[in-house]
Enzyme design. Sequence first.
Site, PDB file in Angstrom:
ATOM      1  N   HIS A   1     -10.332  -5.785  -2.484  1.00  0.00           N
ATOM      2  CA  HIS A   1      -8.981  -5.981  -1.948  1.00  0.00           C
ATOM      3  C   HIS A   1      -9.045  -6.189  -0.450  1.00  0.00           C
ATOM      4  O   HIS A   1      -9.995  -5.765   0.210  1.00  0.00           O
ATOM      5  CB  HIS A   1      -8.087  -4.781  -2.266  1.00  0.00           C
ATOM      6  CG  HIS A   1      -8.646  -3.471  -1.823  1.00  0.00           C
ATOM      7  ND1 HIS A   1      -9.600  -2.805  -2.541  1.00  0.00           N
ATOM      8  CD2 HIS A   1      -8.411  -2.711  -0.735  1.00  0.00           C
ATOM      9  CE1 HIS A   1      -9.920  -1.679  -1.915  1.00  0.00           C
ATOM     10  NE2 HIS A   1      -9.220  -1.613  -0.809  1.00  0.00           N
TER      11      HIS A   1
ATOM     12  N   ASP B   1       0.860  -1.184   0.000  1.00  0.00           N
ATOM     13  CA  ASP B   1       0.000   0.000   0.000  1.00  0.00           C
ATOM     14  C   ASP B   1       0.899   1.238   0.000  1.00  0.00           C
ATOM     15  O   ASP B   1       1.812   1.353   0.821  1.00  0.00           O
ATOM     16  CB  ASP B   1      -0.905  -0.010   1.239  1.00  0.00           C
ATOM     17  CG  ASP B   1      -2.057   0.984   1.126  1.00  0.00           C
ATOM     18  OD1 ASP B   1      -1.774   2.182   0.892  1.00  0.00           O
ATOM     19  OD2 ASP B   1      -3.210   0.580   1.270  1.00  0.00           O
TER      20      ASP B   1
HETATM   21  P1  AMP Z   1      -9.819   1.084   0.491  1.00  0.00           P
HETATM   22  O1  AMP Z   1      -9.969   2.450   1.082  1.00  0.00           O
HETATM   23  O2  AMP Z   1     -10.165  -0.036   1.396  1.00  0.00           O
HETATM   24  O3  AMP Z   1     -10.535   1.014  -0.840  1.00  0.00           O
HETATM   25  O4  AMP Z   1      -8.279   0.889   0.228  1.00  0.00           O
HETATM   26  C1  AMP Z   1      -7.606   1.370  -0.871  1.00  0.00           C
HETATM   27  C2  AMP Z   1      -6.165   1.379  -0.493  1.00  0.00           C
HETATM   28  O5  AMP Z   1      -5.412   1.572  -1.667  1.00  0.00           O
HETATM   29  C3  AMP Z   1      -5.789   2.505   0.467  1.00  0.00           C
HETATM   30  O6  AMP Z   1      -5.220   1.955   1.644  1.00  0.00           O
HETATM   31  C4  AMP Z   1      -4.780   3.327  -0.320  1.00  0.00           C
HETATM   32  O7  AMP Z   1      -3.731   3.787   0.483  1.00  0.00           O
HETATM   33  C5  AMP Z   1      -4.295   2.335  -1.350  1.00  0.00           C
HETATM   34  N1  AMP Z   1      -3.812   2.896  -2.584  1.00  0.00           N
HETATM   35  C6  AMP Z   1      -4.340   3.892  -3.312  1.00  0.00           C
HETATM   36  N2  AMP Z   1      -3.618   4.105  -4.429  1.00  0.00           N
HETATM   37  C7  AMP Z   1      -2.620   3.196  -4.414  1.00  0.00           C
HETATM   38  C8  AMP Z   1      -1.524   2.899  -5.284  1.00  0.00           C
HETATM   39  N3  AMP Z   1      -1.330   3.576  -6.428  1.00  0.00           N
HETATM   40  N4  AMP Z   1      -0.681   1.911  -4.948  1.00  0.00           N
HETATM   41  C9  AMP Z   1      -0.855   1.220  -3.797  1.00  0.00           C
HETATM   42  N5  AMP Z   1      -1.864   1.448  -2.937  1.00  0.00           N
HETATM   43  C10 AMP Z   1      -2.735   2.412  -3.238  1.00  0.00           C
END
Ligand code: AMP
Length: 147
Positions: free
Chosen positions: A107, A37
């Site tokens: 996820h 993340d």
């Molecule tokens: P959620 O809020 O459960 O949908 O989680 C989405 C997660 O994706 C969050 O913890 C973000 O920090 C993470 N995230 C967003 N963009 C990216 C990225 N480009 N690469 C890795 N993680 C990401």
Amino acid sequence: MSLTGPYDPDNIFAKILRGEIPAVKVWEDDHVLAFMDVFPQSEGHVLVISKTSQARNLLEVELEVLTRLTAAVHRTARAVDRALTPDGLSIMQFNGEAGGQTVFHLHVHIIPRWADRPMKGHGHAPMAEAANLRPIAERIAAALDPG
Ligand code: AMP
């Protein structure tokens, strides 16, 4: 984004899967990808996604995909534990905007926890440098059970 609706093929995880934007990968096979993340709520925050499903959330996922995803979460969590020796692990999964979800490709979060270090809030963590995430990903990958 509600719990129902179409899958957006341009969501950020779909772009990662197509290689259109970078990610620090931990491991992958034909079915799943585990990657760091980029806004880690704690050191070693890993996300696990399906490569094959267009389920936006848990309610939509095919059971065979969920089985593989769950096995991948289990394998990755065991490796995080071995590599980083946290005091605990939070396994989190959010559904729908009102449920805290921000990326609408199903996820699972694996977040190591330490008793003396508060976890940053969901959506409130600063962005990490890939150069800092890479060695953590390598340590976790080196601790994986055989696939
Ligand atoms: P959620 O809020 O459960 O949908 O989680 C989405 C997660 O994706 C969050 O913890 C973000 O920090 C993470 N995230 C967003 N963009 C990216 C990225 N480009 N690469 C890795 N993680 C990401």
